[in-house]
Design an enzyme around this catalytic site. Structure first.
Site, PDB file in Angstrom:
ATOM      1  N   TYR A 113     -13.016  39.118  -6.797  1.00  0.00           N
ATOM      2  CA  TYR A 113     -14.130  39.848  -6.178  1.00  0.00           C
ATOM      3  C   TYR A 113     -14.971  40.635  -7.173  1.00  0.00           C
ATOM      4  O   TYR A 113     -15.800  41.442  -6.774  1.00  0.00           O
ATOM      5  CB  TYR A 113     -13.591  40.803  -5.100  1.00  0.00           C
ATOM      6  CG  TYR A 113     -13.060  40.061  -3.890  1.00  0.00           C
ATOM      7  CD1 TYR A 113     -11.879  39.330  -3.988  1.00  0.00           C
ATOM      8  CD2 TYR A 113     -13.720  40.085  -2.683  1.00  0.00           C
ATOM      9  CE1 TYR A 113     -11.384  38.642  -2.900  1.00  0.00           C
ATOM     10  CE2 TYR A 113     -13.224  39.399  -1.585  1.00  0.00           C
ATOM     11  CZ  TYR A 113     -12.064  38.681  -1.701  1.00  0.00           C
ATOM     12  OH  TYR A 113     -11.571  37.996  -0.618  1.00  0.00           O
ATOM     13  N   LYS A 145       1.557  34.733  -6.274  1.00  0.00           N
ATOM     14  CA  LYS A 145       1.743  33.282  -6.455  1.00  0.00           C
ATOM     15  C   LYS A 145       2.081  33.104  -7.941  1.00  0.00           C
ATOM     16  O   LYS A 145       1.506  32.253  -8.647  1.00  0.00           O
ATOM     17  CB  LYS A 145       0.441  32.555  -6.047  1.00  0.00           C
ATOM     18  CG  LYS A 145       0.507  31.055  -6.046  1.00  0.00           C
ATOM     19  CD  LYS A 145       1.229  30.470  -4.859  1.00  0.00           C
ATOM     20  CE  LYS A 145       1.349  28.953  -4.999  1.00  0.00           C
ATOM     21  NZ  LYS A 145       2.247  28.367  -3.977  1.00  0.00           N
ATOM     22  N   ASP A 172       2.269  31.820   0.113  1.00  0.00           N
ATOM     23  CA  ASP A 172       2.312  30.762   1.144  1.00  0.00           C
ATOM     24  C   ASP A 172       3.539  30.936   2.032  1.00  0.00           C
ATOM     25  O   ASP A 172       3.472  30.820   3.260  1.00  0.00           O
ATOM     26  CB  ASP A 172       2.260  29.364   0.524  1.00  0.00           C
ATOM     27  CG  ASP A 172       3.051  29.222  -0.758  1.00  0.00           C
ATOM     28  OD1 ASP A 172       3.577  30.241  -1.237  1.00  0.00           O
ATOM     29  OD2 ASP A 172       3.167  28.104  -1.279  1.00  0.00           O
ATOM     30  N   ASP A 219      -7.222  40.079   1.513  1.00  0.00           N
ATOM     31  CA  ASP A 219      -8.320  39.809   2.437  1.00  0.00           C
ATOM     32  C   ASP A 219      -7.836  38.845   3.524  1.00  0.00           C
ATOM     33  O   ASP A 219      -7.992  39.079   4.733  1.00  0.00           O
ATOM     34  CB  ASP A 219      -9.477  39.185   1.636  1.00  0.00           C
ATOM     35  CG  ASP A 219     -10.784  39.150   2.411  1.00  0.00           C
ATOM     36  OD1 ASP A 219     -10.788  39.563   3.577  1.00  0.00           O
ATOM     37  OD2 ASP A 219     -11.794  38.692   1.844  1.00  0.00           O
TER      38      ASP A 219
END
Ligand code: NAD
Length: 360
Positions: free
Chosen positions: A124, A191, A224, A248
């Site tokens: 971002y 991740k 995930d 987000d």
């Protein structure tokens, strides 16, 4: 004493839900001086920019703002007023509590998760390079020279940087919150199995901070796998801390677990200021229809009361909202089991019901 608060009505449904929240907050008996400031479409029309300096100055001075959602053009134009505002004021914490309320139609009950999204870094930062530009050509050459791989010349690149400093400060905020609010567990989401460098940095920073809080259980989860487990058993989670992009997405998933965006409040907090706003966007298709659910905005107002030290008023307001939701009568279309239920009330009537419940 009246509190000086910057009030940013926002775009789309923003002005309606902001007006509703303002009325309800005033009905708590706490006094406010609202400093009206326009950002987004209205500011663009009036001042030629969607984020005029006076808006930032007002928030810096008052240190607290209540903000409606602001539309972000997709693909081109001003990047995002929301992102720019968070960056300009260094609002590094995005705090989104997702709590089940009796009466709100949802697949789940007893969900009570607080999401802490890092608000300043990750994808971002807006550092992006388009194909065909000299900068992009230099980047492609640089990557080739490092011997790490090759980027196709016709690619566009968005840079993802994650620092130890930003990761540690969001982690510390989440752990302090857990300790102060009787939460037993913090889950760090990453991740790092694939993004070994950037997410690895986030995970090692949060793990380092976790050692300072031996009284709080700490676990990590791959993003995930977390999503799957949140949908299977959301009650297993209490406080979740994540980098910006995962935060987000996962915070919106958590809003879905409690019955949708209509009841998901939020806050963007920094060391010098805090901006309270719902998780939802400007829902342009409902603009001016007195249809949008004001509860997420009102709940954001309750978070603001707490931040101001008005604990008793915050609790009274939350309990009035809980009563209206549990009764299920004076609620907007999205909170009815059948979305076409003709007994659904409008934005302003839902706010009236909360005000009435405050007076009981
Ligand atoms: P959205 O949250 O505006 O709408 C998603 C869905 O939820 C729509 O079906 C909408 O009708 C419904 N919805 C949202 N809020 C509701 C409410 N209070 N009551 C009832 N239904 C509600 O998301 P979007 O459509 O992806 O985004 C619209 C615009 O808002 C975009 O420009 C986006 O960038 C912006 N946005 C702003 C913020 C912010 O200001 N913080 C946050 C998210 C999105």
């Amino acid at each position: 004493m009246a509190y000086n608060v910057t009030l940013i009505p926002g775009d789309g449904i923003g002005p309606e839900v902001s007006a509703a929240a303002r009325r309800v907050l005033e009905a708590t008996g706490v006094e406010f001086h609202w400093d009206l400031a326009y950002a987004g479409d209205q500011a663009q029309d009036m001042h030629g920019t969607p984020l005029p300096d006076y808006v930032l100055d007002s928030i810096r001075q008052n240190k607290v703002a209540l903000k409606g959602p602001i539309t972000t053009p997709v693909g081109s134009g001003f990047r995002s007023v929301n992102v720019a505002l968070r960056k300009a004021l260094d609002l590094y914490v995005c705090l989104r509590p997702c709590k089940s309320y009796t009466g709100v139609p949802s697949l789940y009950q007893n969900v009570d998760i607080v999401v802490f999204r890092e608000n300043t870094e990750d994808l971002y930062t807006g550092i992006e390079y388009d194909s065909g530009t000299p900068e992009m050509a230099r980047l492609v050459d640089l990557v080739d020279a490092t011997g790490r791989g090759h980027i196709n010349q016709d690619s566009n690149i968005s840079l993802r940087a994650i620092s130890g400093t930003a990761s540690r400060r969001i982690a510390r905020y989440a752990f302090n919150y857990a300790r102060a609010n009787g939460r037993r567990k913090v889950t760090a989401v990453h991740k790092a199995n694939i993004l070994k460098s950037s997410d690895g940095r986030f995970l090692s920073a949060v793990t380092e901070v976790a050692r300072e809080y031996p009284d709080i259980e700490f676990e990590s989860a791959i993003v995930d796998s977390l999503c799957m487990n949140l949908v299977r058993r959301p009650q297993n989670y209490e406080v979740i801390v994540l980098p910006n992009l995962y935060g987000d997405i996962v915070s919106e998933l958590c809003a879905g677990l409690i019955g949708g965006l209509g009841v998901a409040p939020g806050a963007n907090i920094g060391d010098g200021a805090a901006v309270f706003e719902p998780t939802h966007g400007s829902a342009p298709k409902y603009t001016g229809q007195n249809k949008a659910n004001p509860m997420a905005m009102i709940l954001s107002g309750a978070m603001m009361l707490r931040h101001l030290g008005e604990q008793e008023a915050a609790e009274r307001l939350k309990s009035a909202i809980a009563q209206v939701l549990a009764e299920g009568k004076s609620v907007t279309y999205d909170l009815k089991p059948d979305r076409n239920d003709p007994t659904a009330v409008g934005t302003s009537q839902a706010a009236d019901a909360v005000i009435e419940a405050l007076g009981r």
